[in-house]
Design an enzyme around this catalytic site. Structure first.
Site, short mmCIF file in Angstrom:
data_model
loop_
_atom_site.label_atom_id
_atom_site.label_comp_id
_atom_site.label_asym_id
_atom_site.label_seq_id
_atom_site.Cartn_x
_atom_site.Cartn_y
_atom_site.Cartn_z
N TYR A 112 -11.88 -0.06 22.23
CA TYR A 112 -11.46 0.61 23.41
C TYR A 112 -10.72 -0.73 24.30
O TYR A 112 -11.19 -1.95 24.40
CB TYR A 112 -12.33 0.91 24.36
CG TYR A 112 -11.65 1.64 25.54
CD1 TYR A 112 -11.37 2.98 25.76
CD2 TYR A 112 -11.78 0.72 26.82
CE1 TYR A 112 -10.82 3.45 26.85
CE2 TYR A 112 -11.29 1.21 27.93
CZ TYR A 112 -10.91 2.55 28.26
OH TYR A 112 -10.19 3.03 29.19
N GLU A 200 -3.91 2.16 28.47
CA GLU A 200 -5.01 2.37 27.73
C GLU A 200 -4.64 2.51 26.43
O GLU A 200 -4.07 3.50 26.04
CB GLU A 200 -5.94 3.43 28.32
CG GLU A 200 -7.13 3.82 27.51
CD GLU A 200 -7.80 5.28 28.08
OE1 GLU A 200 -8.52 5.03 28.82
OE2 GLU A 200 -7.41 6.22 27.65
#
Ligand code: GDP
Ligand code: MN
Length: 400
Positions: A112, A200
Site C-alpha cells: 500500500y 493512493e
C-alpha cells in the site's frame, strides 16, 4: 474532485510510474475488442474493472481476471448491467458506466502506498504498508504498527533518503528497492504538482521473478486521486476529467446555480447563507433535538431563481420541515424576504417553513413576511436563532 482509476493510471504513467497498459471502454463490444488486442499482443490474461468513484470493487466482484474474449464478454455484461455494492458505496450501490480493460499481471506481493494531507500534523504524509491489497482498513485497525507514516516537507515533498528508508522498512529486496524509491519520489512530485489531496496506489505490486527481472518488477495496478477543487482552475487537464455522472445529482444541480448543497440523514431542510452560519445552524438544530436533512448555502448573492431552485432541491429530500436562517449583511433582508416569498409561492410548500432573518433592513423584511402569511400558511416567522431552532424541531417532530 475525484477521478476514475483509468484517469489516475494515465497520470501515473505520464509521471513515469510503471502501470500495465489498458483502456477505458463503455460497451461490452468495445471491452471484447480491447481485451482481444491485449491478448493478441501477448499478455496472457486481462483484468476487467468497474470504473466508479468507490473502492472495494475486488470483493464486490467488479474486478475480474479473465483469459478469453468469451469471459471478457460475460464479465463486461455483468458489470455494465448490475449495480456495484461495496463497503464504500451507498446501500443501493452504484451504476457502472465505464470499464477499464487492462493487461493483468502476476503478483508476488502487494503493498500500500499513499500520500495524503494529515491535518493533525498539518503536513502532507506518506503512508505505506507491506500489507497492501483489499484489506488496508482492517490492517490499520488490527495492526497499526504495519502502517508506516512519513511526514513530508510541504514544498520539497518526499526526500530520497526518506524514500530509501521506507523502501527498506517495507522489505523491498535487491533491484526492487530502487524501483520502489523511484515510484515514491514520482508520486510525491505528482501529488504536489497536481494539487492533490490524496494520491493512493493500492496495490503497489511486485511481480514474480523472471529471467530478465530476477527480483521481479514493482508496478501500480490500482490508483485513486482526489484533487483540491480550489486549485482546479490551474489544472485544465485534470478539471476535464470531471465525470458528472458520478456526482450526487442534487449537489450537481445546486452547483449549477452557484449554491452549495450537502445531503445529510435527518428530516429538517436548511437554507442558509455562509458556511459558518450553516455549521451553527446544524449545531443549534441538534441542540434542540432535531436532525438536519441537508443544508443549502445560497452564498452572498441569492437571486429569486437561485432561492427557488434551493427550495426545490431541499424539498426533493423528503423533509418534514424547513428552516431558512439568513443573515443579511451585504444581501439585504427585505430582498431575501421577497425572494423567499416568490420562491415559496412558486415551489408550493406543504411542510412547515420557519424563517429567521437578521441584519440589514430586517424590520422591512418582517413586515413583508407578515403580509404574506395568508398566502403561505405553512410559514412561521421566528424572532431569533434559538426560537427558530425550537420551532423547526417542534414542527419536524410533529409531522415525522
Ligand atoms: P479495489 O478492490 O477496488 O481496490 O480494486 P483493485 O484494483 O485494487 O483490485 C483488487 C484486487 O484484485 C487486488 O488487490 C489484486 O489482488 C486483484 N487484482 C487486480 N488486478 C490484478 C491483476 O492484474 N493480476 C492479479 N493477479 N490480481 C489482480
Ligand atoms: Mn485497490
Amino acid at each position: 474532485m475525484k477521478v476514475h482509476e483509468y484517469q489516475a493510471r494515465a497520470l501515473l504513467a505520464d509521471a513515469g510510474l510503471p502501470v500495465p497498459p489498458g483502456a477505458m471502454v463503455q460497451t461490452v463490444d468495445d471491452a471484447v475488442a480491447k481485451a482481444g488486442e491485449l491478448l493478441e499482443s501477448g499478455c496472457g490474461r486481462v483484468v476487467i474493472k468497474a470504473q466508479v468513484h468507490a473502492g472495494g470493487r475486488g470483493k464486490a466482484g467488479f474486478v475480474k481476471l479473465v483469459n478469453t474474449t468469451a469471459e471478457v464478454r460475460d464479465a463486461a455484461k455483468f458489470m455494465l448491467s448490475n449495480r456495484m455494492v461495496s463497503a464504500q458505496t451507498p446501500p443501493e450501490g452504484l451504476v457502472v458506466k465505464r470499464l477499464l480493460v487492462a493487461a493483468a499481471v502476476d503478483i508476488a506481493a502487494e503493498y500500500y502506498l499513499a500520500i495524503t494531507v494529515d491535518r493533525g500534523r498539518a503536513t502532507n504524509t506518506l503512508i505505506a504498508s507491506a500489507e497492501g491489497g483489499v484489506e488496508i482498513e482492517a490492517v490499520a485497525e488490527r495492526t497499526p504498527e504495519a502502517i508506516h507514516k512519513m511526514p513530508l516537507h510541504p514544498l520539497m515533498g518526499l526526500q530520497p533518503h526518506q524514500a530509501r528508508s521506507l523502501a527498506f522498512a517495507l522489505g523491498f529486496k535487491g533491484k526492487q528497492t530502487g524501483q520502489a524509491v523511484k515510484i515514491m519520489l514520482a508520486l510525491s512530485r505528482l501529488f504536489i504538482e497536481t494539487d492533490a489531496s490524496l494520491a493512493e496506489i493500492n496495490p503497489l505490486i511486485v511481480t514474480p521473478p523472471t529471467d530478465d527481472a530476477p527480483d521481479g518488477r514493482v508496478m501500480a495496478i490500482d490508483a485513486k486521486f482526489n484533487f483540491d477543487d480550489n486549485a482546479l482552475f490551474r489544472h485544465k487537464r485534470i478539471a476535464e476529467m470531471f465525470d458528472p455522472s458520478e456526482e450526487n445529482p442534487a449537489e450537481l444541480r445546486a452547483k449549477n446555480f452557484g449554491l452549495s448543497y450537502i445531503s445529510l440523514d435527518g428530516n429538517i431542510g436548511c437554507l442558509v447563507n455562509g458556511a459558518g452560519l450553516a455549521m451553527s445552524t446544524m449545531d443549534i438544530i441538534k441542540l434542540h433535538g432535531g436532525e438536519p436533512a441537508n443544508f443549502l448555502d445560497v452564498g452572498g448573492s441569492a437571486s429569486d431563481e437561485a432561492v427557488a431552485e434551493a427550495f426545490r432541491i431541499i424539498l426533493a429530500d423528503d423533509v418534514q420541515a424547513v428552516l431558512v436562517n439568513i443573515f443579511g449583511g451585504i444581501m439585504q433582508c427585505d430582498k431575501i424576504a421577497r425572494a423567499i416569498i416568490a420562491a415559496a409561492k412558486e415551489v408550493g410548500f406543504t411542510v412547515p417553513l420557519v424563517v429567521r432573518l437578521e441584519g440589514t433592513n430586517v424590520a422591512e423584511a418582517r413586515r413583508i413576511l407578515d403580509e404574506s402569511r395568508a398566502e403561505i400558511p405553512v410559514m412561521v416567522v421566528a424572532t431569533d436563532f434559538a426560537d427558530a431552532a425550537k420551532k423547526v424541531c417542534a414542527a419536524a417532530s410533529v409531522t415525522a
